[in-house]
Design a protein around this motif. Structure first.
Motif, mmCIF file in Angstrom:
data_model
loop_
_atom_site.group_PDB
_atom_site.id
_atom_site.type_symbol
_atom_site.label_atom_id
_atom_site.label_comp_id
_atom_site.label_asym_id
_atom_site.label_seq_id
_atom_site.Cartn_x
_atom_site.Cartn_y
_atom_site.Cartn_z
ATOM 1 N N VAL A 3 16.067 -35.645 -15.983
ATOM 2 C CA VAL A 3 14.821 -35.066 -16.488
ATOM 3 C C VAL A 3 14.665 -35.382 -17.968
ATOM 4 C CG1 VAL A 3 13.583 -32.910 -16.899
ATOM 5 C CG2 VAL A 3 14.896 -33.209 -14.800
ATOM 6 N N VAL A 4 13.484 -35.847 -18.338
ATOM 7 C CA VAL A 4 13.151 -36.060 -19.743
ATOM 8 C C VAL A 4 11.980 -35.138 -20.057
ATOM 9 C CG1 VAL A 4 12.307 -37.699 -21.455
ATOM 10 C CG2 VAL A 4 13.931 -38.454 -19.706
ATOM 11 N N THR A 5 12.158 -34.292 -21.064
ATOM 12 C CA THR A 5 11.063 -33.414 -21.489
ATOM 13 C C THR A 5 10.649 -33.798 -22.897
ATOM 14 O OG1 THR A 5 12.582 -31.729 -22.315
ATOM 15 C CG2 THR A 5 11.838 -31.486 -20.051
ATOM 16 N N ARG A 6 9.362 -33.698 -23.143
ATOM 17 C CA ARG A 6 8.823 -33.976 -24.474
ATOM 18 C C ARG A 6 7.930 -32.808 -24.878
ATOM 19 N NH1 ARG A 6 9.720 -38.915 -22.387
ATOM 20 N NH2 ARG A 6 10.483 -40.534 -23.769
ATOM 21 N N LYS A 8 7.391 -28.705 -26.521
ATOM 22 C CA LYS A 8 7.739 -27.343 -26.118
ATOM 23 C C LYS A 8 7.227 -26.993 -24.730
ATOM 24 C CE LYS A 8 7.902 -25.610 -30.835
ATOM 25 N NZ LYS A 8 7.281 -24.704 -31.808
ATOM 26 N N GLN A 10 6.704 -28.922 -21.986
ATOM 27 C CA GLN A 10 7.516 -29.504 -20.933
ATOM 28 C C GLN A 10 8.897 -28.857 -20.879
ATOM 29 O OE1 GLN A 10 7.689 -33.792 -21.150
ATOM 30 N NE2 GLN A 10 5.483 -34.027 -20.892
ATOM 31 N N LEU A 11 9.461 -28.569 -22.034
ATOM 32 C CA LEU A 11 10.770 -27.914 -22.075
ATOM 33 C C LEU A 11 10.689 -26.517 -21.464
ATOM 34 C CD1 LEU A 11 13.733 -27.994 -22.885
ATOM 35 C CD2 LEU A 11 13.056 -27.229 -25.168
ATOM 36 N N ALA A 13 8.511 -25.478 -19.187
ATOM 37 C CA ALA A 13 8.321 -25.624 -17.742
ATOM 38 C C ALA A 13 9.648 -25.940 -17.050
ATOM 39 C CB ALA A 13 7.285 -26.710 -17.446
ATOM 40 N N PHE A 14 10.463 -26.799 -17.658
ATOM 41 C CA PHE A 14 11.770 -27.134 -17.095
ATOM 42 C C PHE A 14 12.654 -25.888 -17.053
ATOM 43 C CE2 PHE A 14 16.216 -28.413 -17.744
ATOM 44 C CZ PHE A 14 16.411 -29.138 -16.573
ATOM 45 N N GLU A 16 11.787 -22.740 -17.004
ATOM 46 C CA GLU A 16 11.278 -21.796 -16.011
ATOM 47 C C GLU A 16 11.713 -22.188 -14.603
ATOM 48 O OE1 GLU A 16 7.097 -21.857 -16.888
ATOM 49 O OE2 GLU A 16 7.267 -20.225 -18.357
ATOM 50 N N ARG A 80 16.070 -34.659 -30.732
ATOM 51 C CA ARG A 80 16.512 -35.204 -29.447
ATOM 52 C C ARG A 80 17.727 -34.407 -28.994
ATOM 53 N NH1 ARG A 80 19.223 -41.026 -28.597
ATOM 54 N NH2 ARG A 80 19.612 -40.811 -26.394
#
Length: 100
Positions: A3-6, A8, A10-11, A13-14, A16, A80
């Motif tokens: 998983v790559v989040t970019r 706040k 996306q982070l 949502a991941f 949660e 990162r």
């Protein structure tokens, strides 16, 4: 997990999704360091697989495994973050992969 989040959103949502699948998810920090533009942490994560993940139905089994995180810092903020942990051990502990 690949998983790559970019950002706040996306982070969040991941996170949660992880807490929905593992309501008792916890990370116990064993050690850490920060110097200049880099930081690192050694930790143990644990939880009980109570909710479905994509392609991985809930098993109700607990897991506990060691891992580490490396962060790149800039202006006092994380730019990162990369986590390293053993997916095979995780899958075996939650019963999604056979153990020998």
């Amino acid at each position: 997990m690949g998983v790559v989040t970019r950002g706040k959103g996306q982070l969040l949502a991941f996170a949660e999704g992880i807490f929905a699948a593992f309501p008792d998810f916890a990370i116990d920090l064993a050690s850490h360091f920060a110097t200049g533009e880099w930081g690192g942490m050694e930790w143990v994560m644990s939880g009980t697989h109570r909710g479905d993940l994509p392609g991985l139905p809930a098993t109700g089994k607990r897991f506990s495994l060691r891992g580490s995180t490396i962060v790149e810092l800039s202006g006092g903020k994380i730019q990162r973050c990369t986590d390293y942990w053993d997916m095979v051990t995780f899958l075996k502990q939650i019963g999604a992969m056979p153990s020998p």
